[in-house]
Design an enzyme around this catalytic site. Structure first.
Site, PDB file in Angstrom:
ATOM      1  CB  SER A 156      -0.730 -10.914  -3.970  1.00  0.00           C
ATOM      2  OG  SER A 156      -1.272  -9.702  -3.482  1.00  0.00           O
TER       3      SER A 156
ATOM      4  CG  HIS B 242       0.717 -12.676  -0.335  1.00  0.00           C
ATOM      5  ND1 HIS B 242       1.737 -13.014   0.526  1.00  0.00           N
ATOM      6  CD2 HIS B 242       0.809 -11.340  -0.513  1.00  0.00           C
ATOM      7  CE1 HIS B 242       2.421 -11.921   0.847  1.00  0.00           C
ATOM      8  NE2 HIS B 242       1.878 -10.888   0.234  1.00  0.00           N
TER       9      HIS B 242
ATOM     10  CG  ASP C 204      -0.400  -7.994  -0.113  1.00  0.00           C
ATOM     11  OD1 ASP C 204       0.637  -8.264   0.512  1.00  0.00           O
ATOM     12  OD2 ASP C 204      -0.576  -8.285  -1.316  1.00  0.00           O
TER      13      ASP C 204
ATOM     14  CG  MET D 122      -1.325  -2.592   2.111  1.00  0.00           C
ATOM     15  SD  MET D 122      -1.319  -1.866   0.478  1.00  0.00           S
ATOM     16  CE  MET D 122      -0.477  -3.131  -0.446  1.00  0.00           C
TER      17      MET D 122
ATOM     18  CG  HIS E  37       2.925  -8.879   3.294  1.00  0.00           C
ATOM     19  ND1 HIS E  37       3.243  -8.402   2.038  1.00  0.00           N
ATOM     20  CD2 HIS E  37       3.811  -8.283   4.147  1.00  0.00           C
ATOM     21  CE1 HIS E  37       4.261  -7.582   2.127  1.00  0.00           C
ATOM     22  NE2 HIS E  37       4.616  -7.470   3.390  1.00  0.00           N
TER      23      HIS E  37
ATOM     24  CG  MET F 202       2.934  -4.359   3.790  1.00  0.00           C
ATOM     25  SD  MET F 202       2.517  -4.329   2.041  1.00  0.00           S
ATOM     26  CE  MET F 202       1.239  -5.560   2.007  1.00  0.00           C
TER      27      MET F 202
ATOM     28  CG  MET G 188       8.837  -6.264   0.929  1.00  0.00           C
ATOM     29  SD  MET G 188       7.210  -6.956   0.517  1.00  0.00           S
ATOM     30  CE  MET G 188       6.736  -6.022  -0.935  1.00  0.00           C
TER      31      MET G 188
ATOM     32  CG  ASP H 257       4.842  -9.722  -1.744  1.00  0.00           C
ATOM     33  OD1 ASP H 257       4.281  -9.669  -2.853  1.00  0.00           O
ATOM     34  OD2 ASP H 257       4.362  -9.225  -0.698  1.00  0.00           O
TER      35      ASP H 257
HETATM   36  C1  DX5 Z   1       3.017  -5.100  -2.454  1.00  0.00           C
HETATM   37  C2  DX5 Z   1       2.289  -6.333  -1.961  1.00  0.00           C
HETATM   38  C3  DX5 Z   1       2.343  -7.448  -2.924  1.00  0.00           C
HETATM   39  C4  DX5 Z   1       1.639  -7.186  -4.227  1.00  0.00           C
HETATM   40  C5  DX5 Z   1       2.295  -7.993  -5.294  1.00  0.00           C
HETATM   41  O1  DX5 Z   1       3.109  -4.180  -1.449  1.00  0.00           O
HETATM   42  O2  DX5 Z   1       2.855  -6.780  -0.754  1.00  0.00           O
HETATM   43  O3  DX5 Z   1       1.896  -8.661  -2.357  1.00  0.00           O
HETATM   44  O4  DX5 Z   1       0.279  -7.489  -4.191  1.00  0.00           O
HETATM   45  O5  DX5 Z   1       1.758  -7.639  -6.515  1.00  0.00           O
HETATM   46  P1  DX5 Z   1       2.552  -7.863  -7.875  1.00  0.00           P
HETATM   47  O6  DX5 Z   1       2.779  -9.339  -7.998  1.00  0.00           O
HETATM   48  O7  DX5 Z   1       1.615  -7.323  -8.897  1.00  0.00           O
HETATM   49  O8  DX5 Z   1       3.839  -7.105  -7.774  1.00  0.00           O
HETATM   50 ZN    ZN Z   2       2.452  -8.869  -0.016  1.00  0.00          ZN
END
Ligand code: DX5
Ligand code: ZN
Length: 226
Positions: free
Chosen positions: A8, A33, A35, A37, A66, A68, A137, A177
């Site tokens: 990620s 990955h 993310d 947000m 991903h 969010m 998650m 994740d």
């Molecule tokens: C959290 C993200 C993850 C995050 C994971 O909301 O979706 O992908 O980056 O990070 P670690 O591996 O540090 O928990």
């Molecule tokens: Zn993620």
């Protein structure tokens, strides 16, 4: 079953992002990955389509996006155009989950659904057979570097059983994740996950070396379970 490491980039040094991504690829990570947000579905804002588009030409990895994001349908087409290979939306973020999955497939991309820790597996019931990936998650979404919530491992185990029962285990990737480390990854593999997201565990320190260590553990697991 094929195991994949999906680093990620939320854990990366953004001033050096391209180089960090290439390090993960050098270490054998075949997924990446991303993310996204929106500051609404989750408290934080990360990055969006322009960044994903600019990373696309430098990496051969499967782009595992991903989202969010509240009402992700609004961005699926654009996300597909900027180079996503797998688009995962949250079950909690839209009342139109079936429509979102169809939209992703209409764009020719793989469709995933993600579940927050407290969301029951039953929300997947009617759409499960249409999916390419389910993301469980391990933490409450929004931030990297959190500790894995232990009951989410039971959830992976239950989902793995459900996929087996329905004859879908080979078709659907089971991704974990949040909070994954070299210390808990074996337990997670035993529970049935085959796509491993790791942010802080990969990007802290030597990225290529740590990626390679994770990949070695995944390959050893594959060998043991042929
Ligand atoms: C959290 C993200 C993850 C995050 C994971 O909301 O979706 O992908 O980056 O990070 P670690 O591996 O540090 O928990
Ligand atoms: Zn993620």
């Amino acid at each position: 079953m094929r195991m994949h490491l999906s680093p990620s980039i939320l854990g990366a040094d953004f001033s050096n992002l391209g180089a960090n991504v290439l390090e993960t690829q050098k270490g054998g990570a075949d997924y990446l990955h991303l993310d996204v947000m929106d500051g609404s579905f989750v408290p934080s804002i990360s990055f969006g389509m322009p960044l994903i588009r600019s990373l696309r030409p430098i990496s051969e990895q499967v782009f595992d996006v991903h989202m969010m994001v509240q009402n992700p349908e609004r961005y699926i087409k654009e996300m597909a155009d900027c180079g996503a290979d797998i688009i995962t939306v949250h079950a909690e973020a839209t009342p139109h989950l079936d429509r979102a999955v169809q939209m992703i497939h209409e764009c020719g991309k793989k469709a995933g659904i993600s579940l927050n820790p407290s969301t029951p597996l039953s929300v997947l019931d009617w759409v499960l057979a249409d999916l390419d990936l389910v993301l469980i998650m391990g933490v409450n979404p929004g931030f990297g570097g959190q500790k894995l919530i232990p009951y989410t491992i039971d959830k992976i185990r239950n989902l793995n059983e459900l996929l087996e029962q329905r004859g879908l285990r080979e078709k659907i990737d089971l991704e974990i994740d949040g909070g994954v480390t070299k210390d808990n990854v074996t337990e997670i593999l035993e529970a049935g996950a085959n796509v491993i997201v790791a942010g802080s565990a990969v990007f802290r320190g030597d990225i290529a070396k740590t990626s390679a260590e994770f990949v070695r553990m995944l390959r050893a697991w594959e060998q043991k379970n042929v």
